[in-house]
Motif scaffolding. Sequence first.
Motif, PDB file in Angstrom:
ATOM      1  N   SER A  18       0.943  -1.225   0.017  1.00 34.26           N
ATOM      2  CA  SER A  18       0.132   0.009  -0.124  1.00 34.26           C
ATOM      3  C   SER A  18       0.903   1.212  -0.003  1.00 34.26           C
ATOM      4  CB  SER A  18      -1.038   0.088   1.189  1.00 34.26           C
ATOM      5  OG  SER A  18      -1.613  -1.103   1.114  1.00 34.26           O
ATOM      6  N   ILE A  20       0.748   5.896  -0.648  1.00 37.69           N
ATOM      7  CA  ILE A  20       0.094   6.950  -1.111  1.00 37.69           C
ATOM      8  C   ILE A  20       0.687   7.945  -2.003  1.00 37.69           C
ATOM      9  CG2 ILE A  20      -1.119   9.038   0.113  1.00 37.69           C
ATOM     10  CD1 ILE A  20      -0.778   7.536   2.858  1.00 37.69           C
ATOM     11  N   GLN A  21      -0.181   8.158  -2.945  1.00 32.89           N
ATOM     12  CA  GLN A  21       0.409   9.068  -3.960  1.00 32.89           C
ATOM     13  C   GLN A  21      -0.380  10.374  -3.946  1.00 32.89           C
ATOM     14  OE1 GLN A  21      -0.094   7.584  -8.108  1.00 32.89           O
ATOM     15  NE2 GLN A  21       0.040   9.784  -9.080  1.00 32.89           N
ATOM     16  N   ILE A  22       0.654  11.391  -3.872  1.00 35.98           N
ATOM     17  CA  ILE A  22       0.121  12.742  -3.907  1.00 35.98           C
ATOM     18  C   ILE A  22       0.920  13.429  -4.992  1.00 35.98           C
ATOM     19  CG2 ILE A  22       0.162  14.875  -2.404  1.00 35.98           C
ATOM     20  CD1 ILE A  22       0.302  13.121  -0.002  1.00 35.98           C
ATOM     21  N   GLU A  26       4.935   9.202  -4.584  1.00 32.72           N
ATOM     22  CA  GLU A  26       4.250   8.009  -3.757  1.00 32.72           C
ATOM     23  C   GLU A  26       5.048   8.130  -2.729  1.00 32.72           C
ATOM     24  OE1 GLU A  26       2.911   3.246  -3.971  1.00 32.72           O
ATOM     25  OE2 GLU A  26       3.906   4.401  -5.873  1.00 32.72           O
ATOM     26  N   ARG A  50      -5.442  -0.088  -7.762  1.00 28.60           N
ATOM     27  CA  ARG A  50      -5.459   1.331  -7.512  1.00 28.60           C
ATOM     28  C   ARG A  50      -6.939   1.928  -7.050  1.00 28.60           C
ATOM     29  NH1 ARG A  50      -3.608   5.066 -12.062  1.00 28.60           N
ATOM     30  NH2 ARG A  50      -1.626   4.137 -11.788  1.00 28.60           N
TER      31      ARG A  50
END
Length: 86
Positions: A18, A20-22, A26, A50
């Motif tokens: 897992s 987190i893409q901002i 990532e 996704r």
Amino acid sequence: HAFNYSLGKMLSLGIHHSGIQIGRREFAFTLEGIVVTEPHKIPRCKLTHRILITRDATHDQVQNALRELQKTFKPDNYDPLHLNCN
């Protein structure tokens, strides 16, 4: 901890990742601690699913959150079964 990771891979236990893409970065918790890469380039991890969630955050908010998370999610704390990226 590396042994647990290797054992899980050898037994094909379906270890999932897992992150987190901002924007164009990532963030994920790995054996190296919290890492920041280009999306879908986390070492030893393959994207299979996704989920897109949108949220506005400033650069400073992201950096502050990252600093707080790094206090708990350290490389020596990583454990594939108990404290991992999921």
